[in-house]
Design a protein around this motif. Structure first.
Motif, mmCIF file in Angstrom:
data_model
loop_
_atom_site.group_PDB
_atom_site.id
_atom_site.type_symbol
_atom_site.label_atom_id
_atom_site.label_comp_id
_atom_site.label_asym_id
_atom_site.label_seq_id
_atom_site.Cartn_x
_atom_site.Cartn_y
_atom_site.Cartn_z
ATOM 1 N N GLN A 166 0.832 -1.204 0.000
ATOM 2 C CA GLN A 166 0.000 0.000 0.000
ATOM 3 C C GLN A 166 0.875 1.266 0.000
ATOM 4 O O GLN A 166 0.595 2.230 -0.721
ATOM 5 C CB GLN A 166 -0.916 0.000 1.215
ATOM 6 C CG GLN A 166 -2.021 0.988 1.020
ATOM 7 C CD GLN A 166 -3.142 0.852 1.993
ATOM 8 O OE1 GLN A 166 -3.001 0.165 2.993
ATOM 9 N NE2 GLN A 166 -4.235 1.516 1.720
ATOM 10 N N ALA A 167 1.946 1.241 0.792
ATOM 11 C CA ALA A 167 2.849 2.405 0.847
ATOM 12 C C ALA A 167 3.547 2.602 -0.500
ATOM 13 O O ALA A 167 3.804 3.721 -0.920
ATOM 14 C CB ALA A 167 3.876 2.206 1.941
ATOM 15 N N LEU A 168 3.827 1.491 -1.180
ATOM 16 C CA LEU A 168 4.540 1.555 -2.459
ATOM 17 C C LEU A 168 3.659 2.127 -3.565
ATOM 18 O O LEU A 168 4.124 2.878 -4.423
ATOM 19 C CB LEU A 168 4.987 0.130 -2.839
ATOM 20 C CG LEU A 168 5.739 -0.070 -4.134
ATOM 21 C CD1 LEU A 168 7.160 0.431 -3.975
ATOM 22 C CD2 LEU A 168 5.752 -1.531 -4.519
ATOM 23 N N ALA A 169 2.364 1.784 -3.517
ATOM 24 C CA ALA A 169 1.498 2.102 -4.658
ATOM 25 C C ALA A 169 0.921 3.512 -4.617
ATOM 26 O O ALA A 169 0.381 3.969 -5.614
ATOM 27 C CB ALA A 169 0.371 1.076 -4.736
ATOM 28 N N GLU A 170 1.000 4.211 -3.489
ATOM 29 C CA GLU A 170 0.330 5.512 -3.400
ATOM 30 C C GLU A 170 1.256 6.659 -3.802
ATOM 31 O O GLU A 170 2.417 6.691 -3.397
ATOM 32 C CB GLU A 170 -0.195 5.744 -1.978
ATOM 33 C CG GLU A 170 -1.301 4.796 -1.580
ATOM 34 C CD GLU A 170 -2.511 4.850 -2.505
ATOM 35 O OE1 GLU A 170 -2.655 5.827 -3.266
ATOM 36 O OE2 GLU A 170 -3.304 3.901 -2.474
ATOM 37 N N THR A 171 0.723 7.584 -4.563
ATOM 38 C CA THR A 171 1.518 8.717 -5.039
ATOM 39 C C THR A 171 1.020 10.043 -4.468
ATOM 40 O O THR A 171 1.822 10.914 -4.139
ATOM 41 C CB THR A 171 1.473 8.780 -6.575
ATOM 42 O OG1 THR A 171 1.868 7.517 -7.074
ATOM 43 C CG2 THR A 171 2.403 9.819 -7.124
ATOM 44 N N GLY B 260 14.633 17.119 3.562
ATOM 45 C CA GLY B 260 14.656 17.773 2.250
ATOM 46 C C GLY B 260 13.883 16.967 1.219
ATOM 47 O O GLY B 260 13.486 15.821 1.475
ATOM 48 N N GLY B 261 13.671 17.594 0.051
ATOM 49 C CA GLY B 261 12.889 16.946 -1.006
ATOM 50 C C GLY B 261 13.563 15.678 -1.501
ATOM 51 O O GLY B 261 14.775 15.520 -1.400
ATOM 52 N N PHE B 262 12.782 14.775 -2.019
ATOM 53 C CA PHE B 262 13.325 13.508 -2.521
ATOM 54 C C PHE B 262 12.571 13.120 -3.788
ATOM 55 O O PHE B 262 11.527 13.704 -4.102
ATOM 56 C CB PHE B 262 13.203 12.405 -1.462
ATOM 57 C CG PHE B 262 11.782 12.006 -1.183
ATOM 58 C CD1 PHE B 262 10.988 12.779 -0.368
ATOM 59 C CD2 PHE B 262 11.228 10.870 -1.751
ATOM 60 C CE1 PHE B 262 9.670 12.435 -0.117
ATOM 61 C CE2 PHE B 262 9.919 10.508 -1.502
ATOM 62 C CZ PHE B 262 9.137 11.306 -0.679
ATOM 63 N N GLU B 263 13.133 12.154 -4.496
ATOM 64 C CA GLU B 263 12.478 11.683 -5.722
ATOM 65 C C GLU B 263 11.864 10.311 -5.498
ATOM 66 O O GLU B 263 12.372 9.525 -4.702
ATOM 67 C CB GLU B 263 13.490 11.627 -6.862
ATOM 68 C CG GLU B 263 13.859 13.011 -7.347
ATOM 69 C CD GLU B 263 15.200 13.047 -8.022
ATOM 70 O OE1 GLU B 263 15.362 12.291 -8.978
ATOM 71 O OE2 GLU B 263 16.072 13.809 -7.586
ATOM 72 N N HIS B 264 10.768 10.058 -6.187
ATOM 73 C CA HIS B 264 10.009 8.823 -6.013
ATOM 74 C C HIS B 264 9.537 8.369 -7.390
ATOM 75 O O HIS B 264 9.319 9.208 -8.263
ATOM 76 C CB HIS B 264 8.811 9.130 -5.097
ATOM 77 C CG HIS B 264 8.059 7.923 -4.639
ATOM 78 N ND1 HIS B 264 7.088 7.326 -5.402
ATOM 79 C CD2 HIS B 264 8.130 7.209 -3.489
ATOM 80 C CE1 HIS B 264 6.595 6.289 -4.728
ATOM 81 N NE2 HIS B 264 7.208 6.193 -3.571
#
Lengths: 194, 447
Positions: free
Chosen positions: B360-365, B393-397
């Protein structure tokens, strides 16, 4: 819902479970590629009205497409709640599996299936990413072209903390929370009654 | 006449299901092809842009112009037909990449030795560069071993090399010889294009931000969210299943968990931004006052909590009650029964609950877009400098990578390569984790 009934009839409960969570990202990009292929088919796409998917209808179709497995799983759970002795009695009277589902199981499960439809409204209202991907974040000012979720996702990070705009954008969250609770309450009450 | 029983609904839906699966497989295949095709070098052209001769790679054509990009760079822009007409085809030109990542191309390369141009063929030039690099490496090794003559020779060679320049004939440009990282043959043959393709791919994977950073960001947020949700969720499930007394409080608790699992993820995102980041984070101050990987993981952990609790509760309920009763009747306390009987018997189910939370944590944007995911962070979350892990700080996903990538994708047939790959990885990981969770929950009985 039809997928859930089919899975129940053919005793394939793994279908909705395996479809859930798998198709969602695929479906989003599938709709996006379809949108672009439609655009490239049109001779000068920027001079024409937007293609069908780039509209509330398109977003609606996309949302219904990937919510289908979730509804199927919930419908299957509701159908499984029908007492098995009713099913066995029907089968022992010579009815086929489909006749049993059509004349025995479905009439018994209608209240539960109605609740699934009721929950569906809350899911559709809360859907964000598919609408956002289909409409694009560049269409910021006309928030009316998105949903409550897209308005929040696009607007909240940019507004000042504690400002009136933040307050306005927090309201959709409370509204969605209320819808989600209201959508699930009948199910919980029914569960208690059972 | 015997009336054959038919199951129209079941068969039509099963057919639809098969069609859906086939379409999904086709889409997956097109993702893969698109991901590979996106980095495959297109035809090269030289055009005058802002007064400079620039080497361009044509990605896709339209009647009004073409989508082009500087070879080796991921971003593309639209060039009108007039500018394109004034450009020169450079399909058979050599391409070179500098150490700072810039690309150049030219029909002919000359070495400027103290101002005098020496024109060399491509293979001659490459052989000469390779032999020079081999000499340099040999002398450096010998100098390191303490040979003074080799050290002097190495310094002389390095000085001579730094004074050499490479002229790109026909473009009016020249570059320092020591800045050249790689030299590619004219991109006309398949092997030459393959070389450029592999160099591009290597460049993508080495960049501090972009696709690899998105992979690391996704893995870390999912892992942290699962780590945060697991102890709380499993503890809540143990309390519900083993220690709670039937009553109003336990019922309310169970219903709340059910209600929480039905709340849209974007509401969790708004809660994370307004309450966690701007409320708690601002009062703590420092780097915690801004959206970051830490807050995004916490928000995803809260989102996964009801799922972990529900699944763990179900797996604990599946433990046969006679095992508990046997343990209690042997004189074991409730805690001993829990630790020695119930938890070992439900270990697979609990692990499955944690995996479901991670899925669930992986699939949500939507929640991560609100709580810290950015398009390009320009920094590494994990690196070699202390404390090695930088969660503020900001990160990429991968999810945000897909969203921003698709938003900026030029209209046209040129595919969303890296976005498709991101989608494939996300879908594959979700599918794999879900299958593993299902296998753990319902193990196959031995034949």
């Amino acid at each position: 819902m039809a997928l859930g009934i089919a899975a129940h009839t053919r005793r394939l409960p793994w279908i909705p479970e395996s479809l859930q969570g798998v198709l969602r990202p695929i479906f989003v990009i599938f709709c996006f590629l379809l949108l672009f292929s439609l655009m490239s088919l049109l001779p000068s796409w920027h001079a024409l009205p937007p293609p069908p998917l780039h509209s509330p209808w398109g977003a609606g179709i996309a949302i219904s497409g990937f919510l289908a497995p979730k509804i199927a799983a919930r419908s299957l759970a509701q159908l499984a709640q029908v007492p098995s002795h009713l099913r066995e009695a029907s089968l022992s009277c010579g009815a086929t599996r489909w006749e049993t589902v059509r004349h025995v199981v479905l009439p018994q499960a209608i209240p539960g299936l109605t609740l699934v439809l009721w929950e569906l409204f809350a899911w559709v209202l809360g859907e964000t990413m598919v609408v956002l991907v289909l409409f694009g974040a560049s269409a910021r000012p006309p928030w009316n072209s998105g949903t409550l979720g897209t308005a929040m996702t696009l607007g909240l990070p940019d507004v000042q903390a504690g400002s009136a705009a933040e307050g306005t954008l927090v309201w959709p969250a409370l509204l969605l929370l209320l819808f989600a609770v209201l959508a699930q309450l009948p199910g919980l009450l029914r569960e208690r009654k059972l | 006449m015997i009336r054959r029983p038919i199951e129209p609904l079941a068969w039509s839906v099963a057919g639809l299901f098969v069609l859906l699966l086939a379409a999904s497989t086709l889409v997956l295949a097109s993702f893969l092809a698109s991901a590979l095709a996106d980095d495959w070098p297109g035809p090269l052209r030289m055009a005058q842009l802002d007064g400079h001769a620039t080497c361009l790679e044509i990605r896709s054509r339209a009647p009004e112009g073409a989508w082009v990009r500087i070879s080796g760079r991921p971003d593309a822009w639209f060039l009108p037909t007039a500018t394109l007409d004034a450009s020169h085809p450079a399909g058979a030109w050599a391409t070179l990449q500098l150490r700072d990542g810039r690309w150049f191309c030219a029909p002919q390369l000359s070495v400027l030795d103290q101002g005098r141009p020496v024109t060399l063929g491509f293979s001659e030039l490459r052989d000469w560069m390779n032999s020079m690099a081999a000499d340099r490496d040999r002398l450096r090794r010998q100098a390191r071993d303490g040979q003074e003559s080799s050290a002097q020779e190495y310094r002389r060679l390095a000085a001579a090399e730094s004074s050499l320049r490479l002229r790109l004939d026909g473009t009016g440009q020249d570059v320092s010889f020591s800045d050249v990282a790689t030299l590619h043959p004219p991109a006309a043959s398949f092997t030459a294009r393959l070389g450029i393709f592999l160099a591009n791919l290597h460049g993508h994977l080495r960049s501090p931000s972009g696709f690899p950073a998105a992979l690391v960001g996704t893995a870390l947020t999912t892992l942290l969210a699962a780590l945060l949700a697991s102890p709380l969720g499993i503890a809540a499930a143990i309390w519900l299943s083993e220690f709670s007394r039937p009553g109003l409080f336990a019922r309310l608790f169970r219903r709340s968990v059910q209600l929480l699992s039905g709340i849209p993820p974007v509401v969790f995102g708004a809660f994370g931004l307004v309450f966690l980041v701007r409320g708690i984070g601002s009062s703590l101050g420092g780097g915690l006052a801004a959206p970051s990987l830490l807050w995004a993981s916490l928000t995803l952990g809260l989102l996964a909590l009801p799922t972990v609790t529900r699944q763990a509760h179900l797996s604990l309920q599946r433990v046969p009650s006679h095992l508990r009763e046997a343990s209690l009747s042997c004189g074991a306390s409730r805690l001993q029964t829990l630790l020695r009987v119930v938890l070992p018997a439900s270990a697979r189910g609990l692990l499955s609950a944690v995996l479901m939370g991670a899925v669930q944590a992986l699939a949500e944007t939507a929640p991560i877009l609100l709580t810290g995911a950015v398009q390009l962070s320009g920094r590494a979350i994990l690196d070699g400098t202390f404390p090695f892990f930088h969660p503020l700080g900001g990160f990429e996903h991968l999810g945000s990578h897909i969203f921003y990538g698709l938003e900026q994708l030029p209209p046209g047939p040129s595919g969303a390569g890296m976005e498709s790959l991101a989608c494939l990885i996300l879908a594959g990981s979700a599918m794999g984790l879900r299958a593993l969770a299902a296998e753990l929950r319902h193990p196959r009985s031995p034949q």
